[in-house]
Design a protein around this motif. Structure first.
Motif, PDB file in Angstrom:
ATOM      1  N   CYS A 135       0.837  -1.212   0.000  1.00  0.00           N
ATOM      2  CA  CYS A 135       0.000   0.000   0.000  1.00  0.00           C
ATOM      3  C   CYS A 135       0.868   1.257   0.000  1.00  0.00           C
ATOM      4  O   CYS A 135       0.621   2.202  -0.759  1.00  0.00           O
ATOM      5  CB  CYS A 135      -0.927  -0.003   1.215  1.00  0.00           C
ATOM      6  SG  CYS A 135      -2.268  -1.220   1.112  1.00  0.00           S
ATOM      7  N   GLY A 136       1.920   1.265   0.821  1.00  0.00           N
ATOM      8  CA  GLY A 136       2.813   2.427   0.856  1.00  0.00           C
ATOM      9  C   GLY A 136       3.585   2.601  -0.434  1.00  0.00           C
ATOM     10  O   GLY A 136       3.722   3.723  -0.942  1.00  0.00           O
ATOM     11  N   MET A 137       4.088   1.501  -0.979  1.00  0.00           N
ATOM     12  CA  MET A 137       4.834   1.574  -2.229  1.00  0.00           C
ATOM     13  C   MET A 137       3.947   2.073  -3.360  1.00  0.00           C
ATOM     14  O   MET A 137       4.384   2.885  -4.199  1.00  0.00           O
ATOM     15  CB  MET A 137       5.428   0.210  -2.569  1.00  0.00           C
ATOM     16  CG  MET A 137       6.292   0.214  -3.833  1.00  0.00           C
ATOM     17  SD  MET A 137       7.184  -1.336  -4.088  1.00  0.00           S
ATOM     18  CE  MET A 137       5.842  -2.435  -4.540  1.00  0.00           C
ATOM     19  N   SER A 138       2.703   1.614  -3.398  1.00  0.00           N
ATOM     20  CA  SER A 138       1.788   2.032  -4.460  1.00  0.00           C
ATOM     21  C   SER A 138       1.549   3.535  -4.435  1.00  0.00           C
ATOM     22  O   SER A 138       1.528   4.196  -5.483  1.00  0.00           O
ATOM     23  CB  SER A 138       0.451   1.291  -4.315  1.00  0.00           C
ATOM     24  OG  SER A 138       0.628  -0.099  -4.450  1.00  0.00           O
ATOM     25  N   GLU A 139       1.351   4.083  -3.245  1.00  0.00           N
ATOM     26  CA  GLU A 139       1.130   5.527  -3.143  1.00  0.00           C
ATOM     27  C   GLU A 139       2.354   6.307  -3.601  1.00  0.00           C
ATOM     28  O   GLU A 139       2.237   7.352  -4.243  1.00  0.00           O
ATOM     29  CB  GLU A 139       0.761   5.893  -1.710  1.00  0.00           C
ATOM     30  CG  GLU A 139      -0.612   5.399  -1.300  1.00  0.00           C
ATOM     31  CD  GLU A 139      -1.023   5.901   0.073  1.00  0.00           C
ATOM     32  OE1 GLU A 139      -0.547   6.988   0.476  1.00  0.00           O
ATOM     33  OE2 GLU A 139      -1.806   5.215   0.741  1.00  0.00           O
ATOM     34  N   ALA A 140       3.540   5.804  -3.268  1.00  0.00           N
ATOM     35  CA  ALA A 140       4.771   6.486  -3.685  1.00  0.00           C
ATOM     36  C   ALA A 140       4.945   6.427  -5.201  1.00  0.00           C
ATOM     37  O   ALA A 140       5.363   7.420  -5.826  1.00  0.00           O
ATOM     38  CB  ALA A 140       5.976   5.865  -2.982  1.00  0.00           C
ATOM     39  N   ILE A 141       4.637   5.287  -5.810  1.00  0.00           N
ATOM     40  CA  ILE A 141       4.724   5.176  -7.274  1.00  0.00           C
ATOM     41  C   ILE A 141       3.773   6.164  -7.926  1.00  0.00           C
ATOM     42  O   ILE A 141       4.112   6.827  -8.919  1.00  0.00           O
ATOM     43  CB  ILE A 141       4.417   3.737  -7.733  1.00  0.00           C
ATOM     44  CG1 ILE A 141       5.466   2.762  -7.205  1.00  0.00           C
ATOM     45  CG2 ILE A 141       4.372   3.659  -9.259  1.00  0.00           C
ATOM     46  CD1 ILE A 141       5.102   1.298  -7.420  1.00  0.00           C
ATOM     47  N   LEU A 142       2.574   6.282  -7.374  1.00  0.00           N
ATOM     48  CA  LEU A 142       1.601   7.246  -7.887  1.00  0.00           C
ATOM     49  C   LEU A 142       2.195   8.658  -7.895  1.00  0.00           C
ATOM     50  O   LEU A 142       2.130   9.376  -8.899  1.00  0.00           O
ATOM     51  CB  LEU A 142       0.339   7.194  -7.030  1.00  0.00           C
ATOM     52  CG  LEU A 142      -0.882   8.045  -7.407  1.00  0.00           C
ATOM     53  CD1 LEU A 142      -2.125   7.488  -6.708  1.00  0.00           C
ATOM     54  CD2 LEU A 142      -0.732   9.515  -7.032  1.00  0.00           C
TER      55      LEU A 142
END
Length: 241
Positions: free
Chosen positions: A168-175
């Motif tokens: 979840c954290g990685m996804s937000e950062a990629i966004l």
């Protein structure tokens, strides 16, 4: 909203069964070209036979390959194969996942590595190779299938919770890193889904895999100006505790 993906190409990891299989079929129904991977040749071959048998029009626009997403070398080969088979990538659905449910003291190091390696590092591997292809296209979608276990810890879930919280954290950062390149990133967090995954198995009260696939379709059908960044999906009437 109507989803029409004619001319678009999607790659779905863990696409031979469960949620991934449902997503593959939903994207094909929207006229996308779809590639998928699974962990076993038998599973990939069976899925292809069933999908193509259900609708002969699928035969020329669906392909499958064996790949362990936790292996960077295998993921590299997967994307090179995709380049040959379809020549382009517009949508990446990171669905492949494993669950080993033990308390931390009882969990062997190799079990920890299997869960983190597939559920978190596997998404890194696919995004690492997928992002340059999406950038080349001028943008596209990454849909990461996480879990409500990515925000709610539970006993016996040390490795699984760690992998999904991290996803979840990685996804937000990629966004945040890639939104101005036209790359949209959505994290889907299903609760209990009626598949063979996990400890409890199938049940009528659980979310259907096809329901998760429909949520993915809804996300992809949004207008270009709109990004659905985070979706939680829960059973409407779980058993009372």
């Amino acid at each position: 909203m109507t989803l029409n993906l004619k001319g678009k190409t999607a790659l779905v990891t863990g696409g031979s069964r469960g949620i991934g299989r449902a997503v593959v079929e939903r994207l094909l129904a929207a006229e996308a070209n779809v590639a998928f991977c699974g962990r076993s040749q038998e599973g990939v071959d069976k899925a292809l036979e069933e999908i193509r048998g259900a609708n002969s029009t699928f035969a020329l626009k669906v392909a499958g390959r064996v790949a362990d997403v936790g292996s960077e070398e295998q993921v590299r080969s997967l994307f090179e194969w995709l380049d040959v088979e379809f020549g382009v990538l517009d949508i990446l659905v990171n669905n492949a996942g494993v669950g080993i449910f033990k308390d931390l003291a009882a969990m062997a190091p190799e079990e920890w590595q299997t869960v983190i390696g597939t559920n978190l590092t596997g998404v890194y591997n696919c995004c690492h190779h997928g992002l340059p292809r999406l950038q080349k296209q001028g943008g596209g979608w990454i849909v990461n299938i996480a879990s409500l276990a990515g925000k709610n810890a539970f006993a016996g879930g040390a490795a699984y919770n760690a992998s999904k919280f991290g996803l979840c954290g990685m996804s937000e950062a990629i966004l945040l890193d890639h939104r101005y390149e036209g790359v949209k990133v959505t994290t889907v967090l299903p609760g209990s889904v009626s598949t063979d995954f996990g400890r409890a198995g199938k049940a009528d009260w659980k979310i259907g895999a096809e329901d998760v696939a429909e949520a993915v379709a809804m996300i992809l059908a949004m207008p270009d100006r709109t990004l659905v960044s985070h979706v939680e999906i829960r059973p409407s009437r779980p058993p009372r505790k």
